[in-house]
Design a protein around this motif. Structure first.
Motif, PDB file in Angstrom:
ATOM      1  N   LEU A  49      -4.474  -0.993   6.138  1.00  0.00           N
ATOM      2  CA  LEU A  49      -3.780   0.247   6.496  1.00  0.00           C
ATOM      3  C   LEU A  49      -2.265   0.052   6.510  1.00  0.00           C
ATOM      4  N   LEU A  50      -1.832  -1.066   7.053  1.00  0.00           N
ATOM      5  CA  LEU A  50      -0.402  -1.354   7.107  1.00  0.00           C
ATOM      6  C   LEU A  50       0.180  -1.537   5.710  1.00  0.00           C
ATOM      7  N   ARG A  51      -0.556  -2.213   4.843  1.00  0.00           N
ATOM      8  CA  ARG A  51      -0.092  -2.402   3.471  1.00  0.00           C
ATOM      9  C   ARG A  51       0.038  -1.063   2.755  1.00  0.00           C
ATOM     10  N   ARG A  52      -0.944  -0.206   2.943  1.00  0.00           N
ATOM     11  CA  ARG A  52      -0.887   1.117   2.322  1.00  0.00           C
ATOM     12  C   ARG A  52       0.301   1.915   2.836  1.00  0.00           C
ATOM     13  N   ARG A  53       0.562   1.800   4.124  1.00  0.00           N
ATOM     14  CA  ARG A  53       1.686   2.532   4.728  1.00  0.00           C
ATOM     15  C   ARG A  53       3.027   2.014   4.201  1.00  0.00           C
ATOM     16  N   ILE A  54       3.156   0.706   4.055  1.00  0.00           N
ATOM     17  CA  ILE A  54       4.395   0.116   3.539  1.00  0.00           C
ATOM     18  C   ILE A  54       4.614   0.536   2.087  1.00  0.00           C
ATOM     19  N   ASP A  55       3.548   0.538   1.281  1.00  0.00           N
ATOM     20  CA  ASP A  55       3.665   1.008  -0.099  1.00  0.00           C
ATOM     21  C   ASP A  55       4.088   2.468  -0.151  1.00  0.00           C
ATOM     22  N   TYR A  56       3.532   3.271   0.729  1.00  0.00           N
ATOM     23  CA  TYR A  56       3.876   4.700   0.781  1.00  0.00           C
ATOM     24  C   TYR A  56       5.341   4.898   1.150  1.00  0.00           C
ATOM     25  N   ILE A  57       5.811   4.174   2.162  1.00  0.00           N
ATOM     26  CA  ILE A  57       7.206   4.310   2.577  1.00  0.00           C
ATOM     27  C   ILE A  57       8.147   3.864   1.456  1.00  0.00           C
ATOM     28  N   GLY A  58       7.794   2.792   0.753  1.00  0.00           N
ATOM     29  CA  GLY A  58       8.604   2.345  -0.377  1.00  0.00           C
ATOM     30  C   GLY A  58       8.646   3.361  -1.497  1.00  0.00           C
ATOM     31  N   ARG A  59       7.514   3.966  -1.784  1.00  0.00           N
ATOM     32  CA  ARG A  59       7.455   4.973  -2.841  1.00  0.00           C
ATOM     33  C   ARG A  59       8.269   6.213  -2.460  1.00  0.00           C
ATOM     34  N   ILE A  60       8.169   6.649  -1.231  1.00  0.00           N
ATOM     35  CA  ILE A  60       8.918   7.818  -0.766  1.00  0.00           C
ATOM     36  C   ILE A  60      10.421   7.534  -0.782  1.00  0.00           C
ATOM     37  N   THR A  61      10.804   6.320  -0.419  1.00  0.00           N
ATOM     38  CA  THR A  61      12.213   5.953  -0.410  1.00  0.00           C
ATOM     39  C   THR A  61      12.798   6.010  -1.822  1.00  0.00           C
ATOM     40  N   VAL A  62      12.049   5.535  -2.798  1.00  0.00           N
ATOM     41  CA  VAL A  62      12.526   5.545  -4.176  1.00  0.00           C
ATOM     42  C   VAL A  62      12.569   6.968  -4.721  1.00  0.00           C
ATOM     43  N   GLU A  63      11.568   7.748  -4.453  1.00  0.00           N
ATOM     44  CA  GLU A  63      11.488   9.098  -5.016  1.00  0.00           C
ATOM     45  C   GLU A  63      12.364  10.110  -4.294  1.00  0.00           C
ATOM     46  N   GLN A  64      12.745   9.832  -3.058  1.00  0.00           N
ATOM     47  CA  GLN A  64      13.539  10.753  -2.246  1.00  0.00           C
ATOM     48  C   GLN A  64      12.819  12.095  -2.069  1.00  0.00           C
ATOM     49  N   GLY A  65      11.516  12.061  -2.027  1.00  0.00           N
ATOM     50  CA  GLY A  65      10.739  13.290  -1.877  1.00  0.00           C
ATOM     51  C   GLY A  65      10.540  13.638  -0.413  1.00  0.00           C
ATOM     52  N   PRO A  66       9.832  14.747  -0.165  1.00  0.00           N
ATOM     53  CA  PRO A  66       9.560  15.136   1.227  1.00  0.00           C
ATOM     54  C   PRO A  66       8.595  14.154   1.886  1.00  0.00           C
ATOM     55  N   ARG A  67       8.854  13.864   3.131  1.00  0.00           N
ATOM     56  CA  ARG A  67       8.012  12.913   3.852  1.00  0.00           C
ATOM     57  C   ARG A  67       6.807  13.625   4.439  1.00  0.00           C
TER      58      ARG A  67
END
Length: 126
Positions: A49-67
């Motif tokens: 779960l933590l790994r998935r969350r870290i990947d998600y945060i990294g992807r959102i940071t790069v895309e600058q999309g809505p959280r």
């Protein structure tokens, strides 16, 4: 970070295997061994779960999309609570203290492996 988490998860699988053998051959330690196996299973799930969350945060940071809001910490705490409640319901088969202590195994191993990995990389200066 991914390699550190993989090492920690691999060590948790080895620990679960070891305590499964202990459970099979040491009748007096069955409750403790089963509690450790259950706690390590929850810890592995929380690591995923933590790994998935870290990947998600990294992807959102790069895309600058809505959280998107989610229950990151609450989900991991609920997993720990669930396994402790299971161990508390069946004390003749599972040791509560062993279950609770093993529920944080992967997170502690990530911390220790990270310290060892980054201390090897540093030159000792500064």
């Amino acid at each position: 970070m991914d390699e550190i988490l993989k090492k920690a998860m691999r060590s948790a699988l080895y620990m679960m295997s070891l305590f499964t053998v202990v459970w099979a051959f040491v009748p007096d330690g069955r409750a403790v061994a089963a509690g450790i196996v259950l706690g390590c299973g929850a810890s592995l799930f929380n690591g995923l779960l933590l790994r998935r969350r870290i990947d998600y945060i990294g992807r959102i940071t790069v895309e600058q999309g809505p959280r998107k809001m989610s229950l990151g910490l609450a989900g991991r705490l609920a997993t720990v609570l669930l396994v402790v409640m299971i161990a508390n319901k069946f004390p003749q088969h599972l040791n509560v203290a062993a279950t609770l202590s093993a529920a944080f195994y992967v997170q502690i191993m990530v911390f220790l492996i990270g310290i060892v990995t980054y201390s090897k990389r540093s030159s000792g200066k500064g």
